[in-house]
Design an enzyme around this catalytic site. Structure first.
Site, PDB file in Angstrom:
ATOM      1  N   CYS A   1     -60.114   7.450  30.929  1.00  0.00           N
ATOM      2  CA  CYS A   1     -60.991   8.467  31.503  1.00  0.00           C
ATOM      3  C   CYS A   1     -62.302   8.593  30.729  1.00  0.00           C
ATOM      4  O   CYS A   1     -63.124   7.682  30.784  1.00  0.00           O
ATOM      5  CB  CYS A   1     -60.224   9.767  31.599  1.00  0.00           C
ATOM      6  SG  CYS A   1     -60.792  10.774  32.953  1.00  0.00           S
TER       7      CYS A   1
ATOM      8  N   GLU B   1     -51.060   8.570  29.490  1.00  0.00           N
ATOM      9  CA  GLU B   1     -50.437   9.354  28.405  1.00  0.00           C
ATOM     10  C   GLU B   1     -49.858  10.667  28.921  1.00  0.00           C
ATOM     11  O   GLU B   1     -49.150  11.353  28.200  1.00  0.00           O
ATOM     12  CB  GLU B   1     -51.449   9.603  27.273  1.00  0.00           C
ATOM     13  CG  GLU B   1     -52.491  10.685  27.524  1.00  0.00           C
ATOM     14  CD  GLU B   1     -53.637  10.243  28.445  1.00  0.00           C
ATOM     15  OE1 GLU B   1     -53.585   9.133  29.014  1.00  0.00           O
ATOM     16  OE2 GLU B   1     -54.588  11.038  28.603  1.00  0.00           O
TER      17      GLU B   1
ATOM     18  N   ARG C   1     -69.432   9.025  36.407  1.00  0.00           N
ATOM     19  CA  ARG C   1     -68.689  10.205  35.958  1.00  0.00           C
ATOM     20  C   ARG C   1     -68.408  11.161  37.104  1.00  0.00           C
ATOM     21  O   ARG C   1     -69.217  11.286  38.015  1.00  0.00           O
ATOM     22  CB  ARG C   1     -69.492  10.974  34.905  1.00  0.00           C
ATOM     23  CG  ARG C   1     -69.604  10.273  33.580  1.00  0.00           C
ATOM     24  CD  ARG C   1     -70.323  11.156  32.584  1.00  0.00           C
ATOM     25  NE  ARG C   1     -69.568  12.366  32.296  1.00  0.00           N
ATOM     26  CZ  ARG C   1     -70.084  13.448  31.724  1.00  0.00           C
ATOM     27  NH1 ARG C   1     -71.357  13.472  31.382  1.00  0.00           N
ATOM     28  NH2 ARG C   1     -69.334  14.494  31.504  1.00  0.00           N
TER      29      ARG C   1
ATOM     30  N   ILE D   1     -57.853  13.310  36.401  1.00  0.00           N
ATOM     31  CA  ILE D   1     -58.387  14.637  36.057  1.00  0.00           C
ATOM     32  C   ILE D   1     -59.910  14.543  35.947  1.00  0.00           C
ATOM     33  O   ILE D   1     -60.430  13.922  35.021  1.00  0.00           O
ATOM     34  CB  ILE D   1     -57.792  15.143  34.721  1.00  0.00           C
ATOM     35  CG1 ILE D   1     -56.264  15.190  34.821  1.00  0.00           C
ATOM     36  CG2 ILE D   1     -58.358  16.521  34.379  1.00  0.00           C
ATOM     37  CD1 ILE D   1     -55.557  15.469  33.515  1.00  0.00           C
TER      38      ILE D   1
ATOM     39  N   GLY E   1     -61.118  13.329  27.910  1.00  0.00           N
ATOM     40  CA  GLY E   1     -61.681  14.579  27.417  1.00  0.00           C
ATOM     41  C   GLY E   1     -62.994  14.763  28.131  1.00  0.00           C
ATOM     42  O   GLY E   1     -63.113  14.462  29.311  1.00  0.00           O
ATOM     43  N   GLU E   2     -63.958  15.206  27.421  1.00  0.00           N
ATOM     44  CA  GLU E   2     -65.272  15.377  28.036  1.00  0.00           C
ATOM     45  C   GLU E   2     -66.207  14.451  27.268  1.00  0.00           C
ATOM     46  O   GLU E   2     -66.435  14.648  26.082  1.00  0.00           O
ATOM     47  CB  GLU E   2     -65.677  16.850  27.925  1.00  0.00           C
ATOM     48  CG  GLU E   2     -66.611  17.326  29.000  1.00  0.00           C
ATOM     49  CD  GLU E   2     -66.138  17.002  30.412  1.00  0.00           C
ATOM     50  OE1 GLU E   2     -66.942  16.434  31.176  1.00  0.00           O
ATOM     51  OE2 GLU E   2     -64.987  17.316  30.758  1.00  0.00           O
TER      52      GLU E   2
ATOM     53  N   HIS F   1     -54.705   8.789  33.560  1.00  0.00           N
ATOM     54  CA  HIS F   1     -54.129   9.178  32.260  1.00  0.00           C
ATOM     55  C   HIS F   1     -52.667   8.758  32.105  1.00  0.00           C
ATOM     56  O   HIS F   1     -51.770   9.572  32.344  1.00  0.00           O
ATOM     57  CB  HIS F   1     -54.200  10.702  32.113  1.00  0.00           C
ATOM     58  CG  HIS F   1     -55.588  11.219  31.926  1.00  0.00           C
ATOM     59  ND1 HIS F   1     -56.154  11.388  30.693  1.00  0.00           N
ATOM     60  CD2 HIS F   1     -56.524  11.592  32.829  1.00  0.00           C
ATOM     61  CE1 HIS F   1     -57.381  11.864  30.818  1.00  0.00           C
ATOM     62  NE2 HIS F   1     -57.630  11.995  32.118  1.00  0.00           N
TER      63      HIS F   1
END
Ligand code: GLN
Length: 187
Positions: A86, A169, A104, A133, A53-54, A167
């Site tokens: 991530c 998932e 990051r 991503i 996510g962020e 990722h």
């Protein structure tokens, strides 16, 4: 019955749910998924998933509820296995729960998001589809590598903590989620 806690702050939570349910089916381990929103939700969990996510948004989302504080304490003081992907990996590094430094958004613009075969080795050498991503990078490498994109480390395992810059998932390959469940079962 194993209780798998998924931090529900932001990011790819439902994909992780799907993956861990599939992994449980493959391993024939009965599990229950606990959505972690508040510190009290942590009680009694056997495994932890920190989705991508962020990372900054995730911190803001959890600030009022002290969820993270409780989670970091649990991770620090127990053998509870953790799968961080991530942004989840970023948080683990920032908390010094893993020793491998991470940077990051460290892929240039051209490669902000991409997909590539990677090599993994935590349960024998194999290939995996790496989905990146706006991924962070382990720019200094690691003493505990378990995944590589070309020659670069993209996954580490430090004891009971697995931190990935990609990722799993978002694929239909459930081996990382199976690792998590196997590790939880051993405890
Ligand atoms: N760019 C995000 C961050 O820095 C991580 C991206 C992701 O989790 N897919 O937090």
């Amino acid at each position: 019955m194993l209780t798998v806690g998924i931090a529900m702050l932001q990011g790819a939570r439902h994909e992780h749910m799907h993956s861990v349910l599939k992994a449980a089916e493959n391993l024939e381990i009965p599990i229950e998924i606990r959505e972690l929103r508040k510190a009290v939700d942590i009680e009694g969990i056997d495994a932890i998933i920190l989705p991508g996510g962020e990372s900054t948004a995730m911190k803001i989302a959890s600030r009022s509820e002290d969820l993270f504080k409780g989670l970091w304490e649990l991770i620090r003081n127990s053998e509870t296995p953790v799968l961080g992907t991530c942004a989840g990996a970023i948080l683990l590094a920032q908390q010094e729960l893993i020793t491998t430094p991470i940077v990051r958004n460290a892929f240039g613009r051209q490669k902000e998001s991409f997909q590539s075969k990677i090599r993994i080795n935590f349960d024998g050498e194999d290939e995996f589809m790496g989905v990146f991503i706006r991924a962070p990078r382990f720019t200094e490498g690691s003493n505990y590598p378990i995944a590589w994109y070309q020659d670069e480390v993209v996954g580490v395992q430090e004891g009971n903590i697995m931190a990935l810059t990609f990722h799993p998932e978002l694929t239909e390959d459930y081996r990382f989620h199976e690792w998590l469940l196997n590790k939880a079962r051993e405890n």
